[in-house]
Design an enzyme around this catalytic site. Structure first.
Site, mmCIF file in Angstrom:
data_model
loop_
_atom_site.group_PDB
_atom_site.id
_atom_site.type_symbol
_atom_site.label_atom_id
_atom_site.label_comp_id
_atom_site.label_asym_id
_atom_site.label_seq_id
_atom_site.Cartn_x
_atom_site.Cartn_y
_atom_site.Cartn_z
ATOM 1 N N ARG A 107 95.582 -28.663 39.582
ATOM 2 C CA ARG A 107 96.767 -28.642 38.721
ATOM 3 C C ARG A 107 96.996 -27.272 38.083
ATOM 4 O O ARG A 107 96.064 -26.615 37.634
ATOM 5 C CB ARG A 107 96.602 -29.697 37.621
ATOM 6 C CG ARG A 107 97.777 -29.736 36.673
ATOM 7 C CD ARG A 107 97.802 -30.994 35.890
ATOM 8 N NE ARG A 107 96.782 -31.037 34.836
ATOM 9 C CZ ARG A 107 96.737 -32.000 33.926
ATOM 10 N NH1 ARG A 107 97.606 -32.983 33.970
ATOM 11 N NH2 ARG A 107 95.804 -31.986 33.003
ATOM 12 N N ARG B 209 94.704 -43.642 22.240
ATOM 13 C CA ARG B 209 93.674 -43.554 23.271
ATOM 14 C C ARG B 209 92.460 -44.413 22.918
ATOM 15 O O ARG B 209 91.509 -44.459 23.700
ATOM 16 C CB ARG B 209 93.210 -42.100 23.376
ATOM 17 C CG ARG B 209 93.728 -41.352 24.611
ATOM 18 C CD ARG B 209 93.226 -39.939 24.459
ATOM 19 N NE ARG B 209 93.152 -39.176 25.662
ATOM 20 C CZ ARG B 209 94.139 -38.412 26.131
ATOM 21 N NH1 ARG B 209 95.305 -38.400 25.543
ATOM 22 N NH2 ARG B 209 93.949 -37.667 27.206
ATOM 23 N N LYS C 262 101.540 -39.017 33.640
ATOM 24 C CA LYS C 262 102.218 -39.348 32.370
ATOM 25 C C LYS C 262 103.076 -38.183 31.890
ATOM 26 O O LYS C 262 104.225 -38.359 31.509
ATOM 27 C CB LYS C 262 101.209 -39.696 31.265
ATOM 28 C CG LYS C 262 100.293 -40.843 31.570
ATOM 29 C CD LYS C 262 99.421 -41.195 30.369
ATOM 30 C CE LYS C 262 98.502 -40.068 29.903
ATOM 31 N NZ LYS C 262 97.415 -39.742 30.846
ATOM 32 N N ARG D 210 86.502 -36.742 31.201
ATOM 33 C CA ARG D 210 87.746 -37.353 30.709
ATOM 34 C C ARG D 210 87.987 -38.710 31.345
ATOM 35 O O ARG D 210 88.448 -39.645 30.694
ATOM 36 C CB ARG D 210 88.934 -36.423 30.953
ATOM 37 C CG ARG D 210 89.105 -35.409 29.819
ATOM 38 C CD ARG D 210 89.713 -34.111 30.280
ATOM 39 N NE ARG D 210 91.045 -34.242 30.796
ATOM 40 C CZ ARG D 210 91.566 -33.433 31.733
ATOM 41 N NH1 ARG D 210 90.831 -32.466 32.249
ATOM 42 N NH2 ARG D 210 92.788 -33.589 32.131
ATOM 43 N N ARG E 172 94.588 -25.275 33.258
ATOM 44 C CA ARG E 172 94.072 -25.691 31.941
ATOM 45 C C ARG E 172 92.550 -25.596 31.918
ATOM 46 O O ARG E 172 91.894 -26.051 32.846
ATOM 47 C CB ARG E 172 94.476 -27.146 31.690
ATOM 48 C CG ARG E 172 95.552 -27.271 30.643
ATOM 49 C CD ARG E 172 96.096 -28.652 30.605
ATOM 50 N NE ARG E 172 95.095 -29.655 30.248
ATOM 51 C CZ ARG E 172 95.382 -30.933 30.069
ATOM 52 N NH1 ARG E 172 96.609 -31.360 30.210
ATOM 53 N NH2 ARG E 172 94.453 -31.792 29.746
#
Ligand code: ADP
Length: 211
Positions: free
Chosen positions: A122, A88, A13, A166, A155
């Site tokens: 990531r 969300r 996204k 998550r 992160r």
């Protein structure tokens, strides 16, 4: 054009929001970025949400909705926007439709296995937000952003524990939004398991008729 990008963490996204935002000249509004920035600057909001975000749980609806409501009153959001990571939950979506009329909801789909693979490698540029992956898409010089020379970091909520949480939170609390928006005939389904270029192509086709 007023858009929502919906999908599990790691679906792409954020990467696509940057691209589509340039293409259409509309801002990318990422609630995750707003929270991370507040945490970094140690503001009141940052202190409130630091632990929640670190665990990968959701920030309370009321707080998140009021933040987005305020952000959408700003001048750059009047023509359109991409909401990346909001809503969300069903209550967030219900609150949003009371004050905004959307054009489309792009629904990114990808398997849990791929999410874990993507997020566990990531890396993100602290200055410009460019996204890399240690093995799939590394920066040319380790730790340095190709685009702006800024520092590239992992992160804190991309730990395996937080990623798993998550995903779980997404399936339980966010996935019901697919039915919510399908019922309003706003949903555009995208398969985001391939390259960013492929996903961009699908989005273009899906939004083409709206331009
Ligand atoms: P990702 O899509 O990779 O999980 P985001 O950057 O969208 O990450 O969000 C990071 C974190 O910020 C979430 O795990 C959550 O704690 C918080 N957050 C972001 N958007 C929302 C939202 N709409 N409602 C509640 N919490 C949110």
């Amino acid at each position: 054009m007023k858009l929502i990008f919906l999908g599990p963490p790691g679906a792409g996204k954020g990467t696509l929001a940057v691209i589509v935002s340039k293409e259409y000249g509309i801002p990318q509004i990422s609630t995750g970025d707003i929270f991370r920035d507040a945490i970094k600057r140690e503001t009141e909001l940052g202190k409130k949400v630091k632990e929640i975000v670190g665990r990968g749980d959701l920030v309370p609806d009321e707080l998140t909705v009021s933040l987005v409501r305020e952000r959408l009153t700003q001048a750059d959001a009047q023509k359109g926007y991409i909401l990346d990571g909001f809503p969300r939950t069903i209550p967030q979506a219900e609150a949003l439709e009371k004050f905004q009329k959307l054009d489309a909801v792009v629904n990114f789909s990808i398997s849990d296995e791929q999410v874990v693979k993507r997020l566990s490698g990531r890396e993100i540029c602290k200055s410009c937000g460019a996204i890399y992956h240690v093995t799939n898409m590394p920066s040319k010089v380790k730790g340095v952003c190709d685009k702006c020379g800024g520092p590239v970091y992992v992160r804190p909520d991309d730990s395996l524990e937080s990623i798993t949480n998550r995903l779980d939170v997404y399936r339980k609390q966010t996935e019901p939004l697919i039915g919510f928006y399908r019922g309003r005939a706003l949903l555009k389904d995208i398969d985001s398991s391939k390259s960013p270029e492929d996903t961009q192509d699908q989005i273009k086709k899906a939004l083409g008729s709206l331009k």
